[in-house]
Design an enzyme around this catalytic site. Structure first.
Site, PDB file in Angstrom:
ATOM      1  N   ARG A 100     -32.880 -43.214 -12.904  1.00 26.41           N
ATOM      2  CA  ARG A 100     -32.868 -41.919 -12.187  1.00 26.41           C
ATOM      3  C   ARG A 100     -33.997 -41.967 -11.164  1.00 26.41           C
ATOM      4  NH1 ARG A 100     -32.030 -35.830 -14.376  1.00 26.41           N
ATOM      5  NH2 ARG A 100     -29.955 -36.719 -14.435  1.00 26.41           N
ATOM      6  N   HIS A 127     -24.525 -38.662  -8.255  1.00 25.95           N
ATOM      7  CA  HIS A 127     -24.712 -38.480  -9.708  1.00 25.95           C
ATOM      8  C   HIS A 127     -23.406 -38.931 -10.388  1.00 25.95           C
ATOM      9  CE1 HIS A 127     -26.443 -37.288 -13.342  1.00 25.95           C
ATOM     10  NE2 HIS A 127     -26.535 -35.973 -13.193  1.00 25.95           N
ATOM     11  N   GLN A 130     -22.504 -38.133 -14.258  1.00 26.44           N
ATOM     12  CA  GLN A 130     -22.163 -36.722 -14.483  1.00 26.44           C
ATOM     13  C   GLN A 130     -20.734 -36.448 -14.034  1.00 26.44           C
ATOM     14  OE1 GLN A 130     -24.058 -33.797 -15.636  1.00 26.44           O
ATOM     15  NE2 GLN A 130     -21.966 -33.016 -15.631  1.00 26.44           N
ATOM     16  N   ASP A 218     -23.814 -25.923  -8.459  1.00 30.37           N
ATOM     17  CA  ASP A 218     -25.023 -26.636  -8.866  1.00 30.37           C
ATOM     18  C   ASP A 218     -26.201 -25.883  -8.246  1.00 30.37           C
ATOM     19  OD1 ASP A 218     -26.791 -28.598  -9.801  1.00 30.37           O
ATOM     20  OD2 ASP A 218     -26.289 -30.057  -8.243  1.00 30.37           O
ATOM     21  N   CYS A 258     -23.124 -28.598 -13.930  1.00 26.81           N
ATOM     22  CA  CYS A 258     -23.661 -29.797 -14.602  1.00 26.81           C
ATOM     23  C   CYS A 258     -24.889 -29.484 -15.439  1.00 26.81           C
ATOM     24  CB  CYS A 258     -23.957 -30.890 -13.581  1.00 26.81           C
ATOM     25  SG  CYS A 258     -25.251 -30.459 -12.392  1.00 26.81           S
ATOM     26  N   ARG A 286     -20.962 -35.879 -21.511  1.00 23.03           N
ATOM     27  CA  ARG A 286     -21.874 -36.903 -21.004  1.00 23.03           C
ATOM     28  C   ARG A 286     -21.990 -38.052 -22.009  1.00 23.03           C
ATOM     29  NH1 ARG A 286     -25.455 -35.662 -17.080  1.00 23.03           N
ATOM     30  NH2 ARG A 286     -25.364 -37.921 -16.866  1.00 23.03           N
TER      31      ARG A 286
HETATM   32  N1  NVA Z   1     -28.401 -31.538  -7.896  1.00 26.34           N
HETATM   33  C1  NVA Z   1     -29.225 -31.492  -9.086  1.00 26.34           C
HETATM   34  C2  NVA Z   1     -28.503 -32.049 -10.253  1.00 26.34           C
HETATM   35  C3  NVA Z   1     -29.276 -31.991 -11.541  1.00 26.34           C
HETATM   36  C4  NVA Z   1     -28.552 -32.598 -12.698  1.00 26.34           C
HETATM   37  C5  NVA Z   1     -30.510 -32.243  -8.824  1.00 26.34           C
HETATM   38  O1  NVA Z   1     -30.455 -33.329  -8.226  1.00 26.34           O
HETATM   39  O2  NVA Z   1     -31.573 -31.754  -9.208  1.00 26.34           O
HETATM   40  N1   CP Z   2     -26.759 -32.720 -15.675  1.00 27.22           N
HETATM   41  C1   CP Z   2     -27.830 -33.511 -15.780  1.00 27.22           C
HETATM   42  O1   CP Z   2     -27.912 -34.607 -15.231  1.00 27.22           O
HETATM   43  O2   CP Z   2     -28.805 -32.970 -16.564  1.00 27.22           O
HETATM   44  P1   CP Z   2     -30.245 -33.578 -16.783  1.00 27.22           P
HETATM   45  O3   CP Z   2     -31.008 -33.421 -15.494  1.00 27.22           O
HETATM   46  O4   CP Z   2     -30.837 -32.746 -17.903  1.00 27.22           O
HETATM   47  O5   CP Z   2     -30.124 -35.026 -17.155  1.00 27.22           O
END
Ligand code: NVA
Ligand code: CP
Length: 301
Positions: A100, A127, A130, A218, A258, A286
């Site tokens: 990540r 992502h 997800q 989101d 998500c 997930r």
């Molecule tokens: N768009 C959000 C998704 C979190 C799972 C982010 O990148 O923070």
């Molecule tokens: N949806 C998702 O990726 O959640 P987290 O940021 O908690 O991993």
């Protein structure tokens, strides 16, 4: 050559469906395998996570493997050791990197210098894990994904990009309502359309929501954009998934998020907690999808 998953568009249609069918099989059968027996996945997380981290950690254990969790804080990554050096060293210890991070180019560097698979656990641009699990959440309700109209309400962000990629492979209609200046990357839209995706962009959330089978949203400010929160609250006002928007959709419409959610911003408390919401089913999926992705990465499916 190792198999990597940096974005959904990396997959062939055949592999995407194979992963989806396998995730459903793993879920329905409560299946645990020995795919990762004796194997280690290293999770490198430069941003916070609840669902992705824990579902990957549990998925690896369900496949008989082990995980090591790393952040920049207690590793040399936080002291500017180049990724290309990190990739070459970790490749000699472990069997898979689940990462990540911020820019997609960091994942591409890891791929270039790793001799083991790299899986994107969220970047600024995509992502994939997800959204693959969101495909499972849709597929287990309607196997004919090509018959569905999916509305994306809000930011043209990493999640939106992965939904656009997915529209090309799974064939649903995707309508994105984003405010001016917050559209998805036009190159990603163009690539998906070249692969046959039916993707429409609008500025009007009502137009997107009308007759939708799914309303999807989101956060307005993603991780790394916290400094823009105030400005984004102003720009995204009117892009909340609430009862009014939901009333325009099909009667059986489901609402996807998500998570984590900001109640009162991109989604109302009533909708997130209401009967149309499938957010917590999505979170469960997930786990099943990570297992299928890992099996694909290791070539057992
Ligand atoms: N768009 C959000 C998704 C979190 C799972 C982010 O990148 O923070
Ligand atoms: N949806 C998702 O990726 O959640 P987290 O940021 O908690 O991993």
């Amino acid at each position: 050559m190792p198999r990597h998953l940096l974005r959904i568009a990396d997959l062939s249609r055949e592999d995407a469906w194979k992963i989806l069918h396998r995730a459903k099989e793993l879920k329905d059968g409560g299946i645990r395998t020995k795919t990762m027996d004796g194997r280690t996945a290293i999770l490198i997380f430069e941003k916070s996570s609840t669902r992705t981290r824990v579902s990957f950690e549990v998925a690896v254990r369900h496949l008989g493997g082990q995980t090591i969790f790393m952040t920049p804080v207690e590793s040399q990554l936080g002291r500017s050791e180049p990724l290309k050096d990190t990739a070459r060293c970790l490749s000699r210890y472990a069997d898979c990197l689940v990462v990540r991070t911020y820019g997609q180019e960091k994942l591409e560097t890891l791929v270039r210098f790793s001799s083991i698979p790299v899986v994107n656990a969220l970047s600024d641009e995509h992502h994939p894990c997800q959204v693959l699990s969101d495909m499972l959440s849709m597929y287990e309700r309607t196997s004919d994904l090509g018959s569905l109209r999916v509305a994306w309400i809000g930011d043209g962000n990493n999640m939106a990009h992965s939904f656009i990629d997915a529209a090309a492979l799974f064939g649903f209609d995707l309508v994105l309502a984003c405010p001016a200046g917050y559209d998805p990357d036009p190159a990603i839209v163009a690539q998906a359309r070249e692969r046959g995706a039916r993707v429409t962009l609008t500025r009007n959330p009502e137009d997107a929501a009308r007759d939708a089978d799914y309303l999807n949203t989101d956060v307005w400010a993603s991780m790394g954009q916290e400094g823009e929160q105030r400005e984004r609250e102003r720009v995204f006002a009117g892009f909340q998934v609430d009862d009014r928007l939901l009333s325009l959709a099909k009667p059986a419409c489901k609402v996807m998020h998500c998570l984590p959610a900001h109640r009162g911003e991109e989604i109302s408390e009533a909708v997130l907690e209401g009967p149309a919401s499938i957010a917590f089913d999505q979170a469960e999926n997930r786990l099943h999808m990570q297992k299928a992705v890992l099996e694909w990465v290791f070539g057992t499916i």
